[in-house]
Design a protein around this motif. Structure first.
Motif, PDB file in Angstrom:
ATOM      1  N   ARG A 127      -2.166 -10.829 -26.844  1.00 42.45           N
ATOM      2  CA  ARG A 127      -3.281 -11.780 -25.829  1.00 42.45           C
ATOM      3  C   ARG A 127      -2.612 -13.169 -25.851  1.00 42.45           C
ATOM      4  O   ARG A 127      -1.687 -13.151 -26.810  1.00 42.45           O
ATOM      5  CB  ARG A 127      -4.968 -12.283 -26.520  1.00 42.45           C
ATOM      6  N   SER A 128      -3.075 -14.184 -24.864  1.00 45.89           N
ATOM      7  CA  SER A 128      -2.005 -14.873 -24.351  1.00 45.89           C
ATOM      8  C   SER A 128      -1.733 -16.197 -25.711  1.00 45.89           C
ATOM      9  O   SER A 128      -2.771 -16.191 -26.055  1.00 45.89           O
ATOM     10  CB  SER A 128      -2.749 -16.795 -23.576  1.00 45.89           C
ATOM     11  N   CYS A 129      -0.205 -16.689 -26.427  1.00 46.55           N
ATOM     12  CA  CYS A 129      -0.554 -17.861 -27.044  1.00 46.55           C
ATOM     13  C   CYS A 129      -0.541 -19.053 -26.493  1.00 46.55           C
ATOM     14  O   CYS A 129      -0.445 -19.948 -27.368  1.00 46.55           O
ATOM     15  CB  CYS A 129       1.420 -17.891 -27.518  1.00 46.55           C
ATOM     16  N   THR A 130      -0.799 -18.897 -25.013  1.00 49.93           N
ATOM     17  CA  THR A 130      -0.858 -20.473 -24.686  1.00 49.93           C
ATOM     18  C   THR A 130      -1.990 -20.772 -24.351  1.00 49.93           C
ATOM     19  O   THR A 130      -3.208 -20.466 -23.991  1.00 49.93           O
ATOM     20  CB  THR A 130      -0.434 -20.904 -23.373  1.00 49.93           C
ATOM     21  N   ASP A 131      -2.443 -21.813 -25.947  1.00 50.85           N
ATOM     22  CA  ASP A 131      -4.554 -22.203 -25.309  1.00 50.85           C
ATOM     23  C   ASP A 131      -5.085 -23.038 -23.515  1.00 50.85           C
ATOM     24  O   ASP A 131      -4.168 -23.266 -23.082  1.00 50.85           O
ATOM     25  CB  ASP A 131      -3.714 -23.741 -25.927  1.00 50.85           C
ATOM     26  N   GLY A 132      -5.366 -22.349 -23.219  1.00 54.44           N
ATOM     27  CA  GLY A 132      -6.323 -22.442 -22.209  1.00 54.44           C
ATOM     28  C   GLY A 132      -5.451 -21.911 -20.792  1.00 54.44           C
ATOM     29  O   GLY A 132      -5.614 -22.114 -19.805  1.00 54.44           O
ATOM     30  N   VAL A 133      -4.142 -20.973 -21.461  1.00 57.77           N
ATOM     31  CA  VAL A 133      -3.667 -20.512 -19.779  1.00 57.77           C
ATOM     32  C   VAL A 133      -3.310 -18.969 -20.243  1.00 57.77           C
ATOM     33  O   VAL A 133      -3.573 -18.178 -21.704  1.00 57.77           O
ATOM     34  CB  VAL A 133      -2.317 -21.241 -19.836  1.00 57.77           C
ATOM     35  N   SER A 134      -3.711 -18.013 -18.796  1.00 58.45           N
ATOM     36  CA  SER A 134      -3.780 -16.765 -19.507  1.00 58.45           C
ATOM     37  C   SER A 134      -3.295 -15.855 -18.104  1.00 58.45           C
ATOM     38  O   SER A 134      -3.132 -16.848 -16.516  1.00 58.45           O
ATOM     39  CB  SER A 134      -5.008 -15.793 -19.257  1.00 58.45           C
ATOM     40  N   HIS A 135      -2.436 -14.713 -18.084  1.00 62.08           N
ATOM     41  CA  HIS A 135      -2.209 -14.122 -17.146  1.00 62.08           C
ATOM     42  C   HIS A 135      -3.065 -13.526 -16.081  1.00 62.08           C
ATOM     43  O   HIS A 135      -3.888 -12.053 -16.436  1.00 62.08           O
ATOM     44  CB  HIS A 135      -0.962 -13.047 -17.018  1.00 62.08           C
ATOM     45  N   LYS A 136      -4.297 -14.222 -15.768  1.00 61.49           N
ATOM     46  CA  LYS A 136      -5.457 -13.526 -14.899  1.00 61.49           C
ATOM     47  C   LYS A 136      -4.740 -13.207 -13.393  1.00 61.49           C
ATOM     48  O   LYS A 136      -5.764 -12.634 -12.764  1.00 61.49           O
ATOM     49  CB  LYS A 136      -6.410 -14.119 -14.763  1.00 61.49           C
ATOM     50  N   CYS A 137      -3.584 -12.491 -13.838  1.00 61.72           N
ATOM     51  CA  CYS A 137      -3.082 -12.983 -11.461  1.00 61.72           C
ATOM     52  C   CYS A 137      -2.524 -11.354 -11.832  1.00 61.72           C
ATOM     53  O   CYS A 137      -2.207 -10.860 -10.435  1.00 61.72           O
ATOM     54  CB  CYS A 137      -2.833 -13.850 -10.866  1.00 61.72           C
ATOM     55  N   GLY A 138      -2.185 -11.219 -13.184  1.00 55.86           N
ATOM     56  CA  GLY A 138      -1.153 -10.002 -13.135  1.00 55.86           C
ATOM     57  C   GLY A 138       0.312 -10.060 -13.016  1.00 55.86           C
ATOM     58  O   GLY A 138       0.761  -9.421 -12.382  1.00 55.86           O
ATOM     59  N   HIS A 139       0.746 -11.306 -12.854  1.00 57.87           N
ATOM     60  CA  HIS A 139       2.193 -11.665 -12.831  1.00 57.87           C
ATOM     61  C   HIS A 139       2.968 -11.103 -13.504  1.00 57.87           C
ATOM     62  O   HIS A 139       4.309 -10.534 -14.248  1.00 57.87           O
ATOM     63  CB  HIS A 139       2.162 -13.514 -12.467  1.00 57.87           C
ATOM     64  N   ASP A 140       1.924 -11.052 -14.649  1.00 53.33           N
ATOM     65  CA  ASP A 140       3.297 -10.479 -16.111  1.00 53.33           C
ATOM     66  C   ASP A 140       3.602  -9.107 -15.613  1.00 53.33           C
ATOM     67  O   ASP A 140       4.367  -8.705 -15.848  1.00 53.33           O
ATOM     68  CB  ASP A 140       2.119 -10.403 -17.074  1.00 53.33           C
ATOM     69  N   GLY A 141       2.588  -7.759 -14.827  1.00 55.46           N
ATOM     70  CA  GLY A 141       2.845  -7.036 -13.990  1.00 55.46           C
ATOM     71  C   GLY A 141       3.857  -7.154 -12.938  1.00 55.46           C
ATOM     72  O   GLY A 141       5.090  -5.931 -13.510  1.00 55.46           O
ATOM     73  N   HIS A 142       3.977  -8.177 -12.637  1.00 53.33           N
ATOM     74  CA  HIS A 142       4.594  -7.947 -11.296  1.00 53.33           C
ATOM     75  C   HIS A 142       6.440  -8.296 -11.773  1.00 53.33           C
ATOM     76  O   HIS A 142       7.532  -7.431 -11.410  1.00 53.33           O
ATOM     77  CB  HIS A 142       4.761  -9.268 -10.272  1.00 53.33           C
ATOM     78  N   LEU A 143       6.173  -9.229 -12.620  1.00 53.64           N
ATOM     79  CA  LEU A 143       7.644  -9.446 -13.841  1.00 53.64           C
ATOM     80  C   LEU A 143       8.708  -8.728 -14.177  1.00 53.64           C
ATOM     81  O   LEU A 143       9.507  -7.808 -13.789  1.00 53.64           O
ATOM     82  CB  LEU A 143       7.635 -10.640 -14.674  1.00 53.64           C
ATOM     83  N   ALA A 144       7.608  -7.189 -15.283  1.00 57.13           N
ATOM     84  CA  ALA A 144       8.246  -6.023 -16.007  1.00 57.13           C
ATOM     85  C   ALA A 144       8.679  -5.068 -14.648  1.00 57.13           C
ATOM     86  O   ALA A 144       9.648  -4.518 -14.903  1.00 57.13           O
ATOM     87  CB  ALA A 144       6.841  -5.653 -16.408  1.00 57.13           C
ATOM     88  N   THR A 145       7.643  -4.775 -13.311  1.00 56.09           N
ATOM     89  CA  THR A 145       7.777  -3.956 -12.654  1.00 56.09           C
ATOM     90  C   THR A 145       9.908  -5.044 -11.870  1.00 56.09           C
ATOM     91  O   THR A 145      10.651  -3.549 -11.365  1.00 56.09           O
ATOM     92  CB  THR A 145       7.251  -3.541 -11.389  1.00 56.09           C
ATOM     93  N   VAL A 146       9.654  -5.022 -11.568  1.00 56.76           N
ATOM     94  CA  VAL A 146      10.644  -6.794 -10.988  1.00 56.76           C
ATOM     95  C   VAL A 146      11.770  -6.007 -11.950  1.00 56.76           C
ATOM     96  O   VAL A 146      12.670  -5.849 -11.336  1.00 56.76           O
ATOM     97  CB  VAL A 146      10.301  -7.025 -10.158  1.00 56.76           C
ATOM     98  N   LEU A 147      11.419  -6.330 -13.244  1.00 51.95           N
ATOM     99  CA  LEU A 147      12.276  -6.515 -14.102  1.00 51.95           C
ATOM    100  C   LEU A 147      13.085  -4.558 -14.508  1.00 51.95           C
ATOM    101  O   LEU A 147      14.371  -3.881 -14.349  1.00 51.95           O
ATOM    102  CB  LEU A 147      12.514  -6.405 -15.515  1.00 51.95           C
ATOM    103  N   GLY A 148      11.809  -4.240 -14.400  1.00 49.23           N
ATOM    104  CA  GLY A 148      12.266  -2.330 -13.884  1.00 49.23           C
ATOM    105  C   GLY A 148      13.244  -1.527 -12.930  1.00 49.23           C
ATOM    106  O   GLY A 148      13.804  -0.999 -13.205  1.00 49.23           O
ATOM    107  N   THR A 149      13.214  -2.470 -12.106  1.00 51.47           N
ATOM    108  CA  THR A 149      13.777  -2.570 -10.526  1.00 51.47           C
ATOM    109  C   THR A 149      14.665  -3.167 -10.710  1.00 51.47           C
ATOM    110  O   THR A 149      15.939  -2.456 -10.797  1.00 51.47           O
ATOM    111  CB  THR A 149      13.009  -3.470  -9.097  1.00 51.47           C
ATOM    112  N   ALA A 150      14.638  -4.481 -11.173  1.00 47.29           N
ATOM    113  CA  ALA A 150      16.847  -4.154 -11.222  1.00 47.29           C
ATOM    114  C   ALA A 150      17.196  -3.017 -12.995  1.00 47.29           C
ATOM    115  O   ALA A 150      18.627  -3.390 -12.655  1.00 47.29           O
ATOM    116  CB  ALA A 150      16.778  -5.809 -12.783  1.00 47.29           C
TER     117      ALA A 150
END
Ligand SMILES: [Zn+2]
Length: 306
Positions: free
Chosen positions: A93-116
């Motif tokens: 879960r998010s370590c940042t109070d009041g902030v979280s990945h609700k748009c799924g950019h964590d997934g996009h980051l992982a897939t583009v790093l997978g592409t890399a």
């Protein structure tokens, strides 16, 4: 590319771990420093030809260059999360109070790093591959900030690929569209300046009430909320206020906030011109002065037929 090798269980579970670590880092637009550092850490393991950091803020471009002329292809992901409190209780879960990945950019980051990783294991034989990680997608400012940064000048892709997860479709399905994929969006704040008066003598003041009412009707007439139309344009009122909660005073000030959408930039400019004309004419008719401010500008994102 050997797909069996590339999409092994191990490859996928490692990417899941990468996604979870980004999920936990969740940072707001423009301050994605830890996420950017993590991206660079992951990229360095892959020995790209070049990494350009701090582009337009926290943006990053990694380059795999064949050294031979050929097509230059870019894949893009976003770094930022949203100002939403995480209510999930899982370990990542998010370590940042009041902030979280609700748009799924964590997934996009992982897939583009997978592409890399796939690109690193199958280095291009001609042309270049760029992996781009942009800041501030949620506020609409990050892409432009990267484009405007002189550090970006050397990045000259022929093709750009980006994707966004879309809820509501079966897992694994790719949705493509001809032309505009996302609408062009911008929002306007209209401030109406009149003059307050005693509520018993509204004729001695200048109230924005009727101008606001009239403009709401006019704007509705300027809209055609038909998404299948090429000239689709919709004006959505989002907020308004006027005067004070003081029953002895006729309002002398008002504000109207609206957000507008079109498929094309051309239609956007035409709609802005129509709205500007209506605002000018209506405020003049009601002897008001006004100010407008355009905010949250998101340019339409479209696919080339090619
Ligand atoms: Zn998003």
């Amino acid at each position: 590319i050997n797909p069996t090798m590339q999409f092994s269980n191990q490859f996928c579970s490692e990417l899941t771990q990468v996604r979870r670590s980004f999920h936990a880092l969740a940072e707001m637009s423009k301050v994605e420093t830890k996420s950017a550092a993590k991206v660079i850490e992951e990229l360095l393991k892959l020995s790209p030809t070049n990494i350009i950091a701090n582009v337009g803020g926290t943006g990053i471009v990694a380059e795999f260059d064949s050294g031979v002329a050929g097509p230059k292809v870019l894949f893009r992901a976003e770094l930022d999360a949203l100002p939403i409190q995480e209510i999930n209780t899982f370990a990542h879960r998010s370590c940042t109070d009041g902030v979280s990945h609700k748009c799924g950019h964590d997934g996009h980051l992982a897939t583009v790093l997978g592409t890399a990783q796939i690109v690193a294991a199958n280095r291009p034989k001609k042309g270049k591959v760029y992996l781009l990680f942009q800041p501030a997608e949620e506020t609409g400012s990050g892409a432009q900030a990267m484009l405007d940064d002189p550090l970006f000048a050397s990045v000259q892709p022929d093709y750009v690929f980006a994707y966004h997860n879309v809820p509501g479709y079966p897992l694994g399905q790719v949705i493509l569209r001809k032309g505009a994929m996302n609408a062009s969006v911008r929002s306007i704040i209209i401030k109406f300046f009149g003059k307050t008066s005693h509520a018993a003598e509204p004729e001695c003041g200048i109230s924005p009430a009727l101008a606001i009412a009239q403009l709401l009707t006019t704007f509705d007439g300027l809209s055609n909320n038909t998404k299948t139309r090429k000239d689709f344009r919709v004006i959505t009122p989002v907020h308004m206020n006027m005067g004070e909660v003081a029953y002895g005073v006729a309002a002398g000030y008002g504000e109207l906030h609206l957000t507008i959408r079109t498929w094309t930039e051309e239609e956007m400019l035409s709609l802005i011109a129509d709205m500007t004309k209506a605002i000018e004419e209506t405020t003049a008719a009601h002897k008001l002065t006004y100010e407008t401010e355009w905010v949250e500008i998101f340019v339409s994102c479209g696919n080339k037929d090619e």
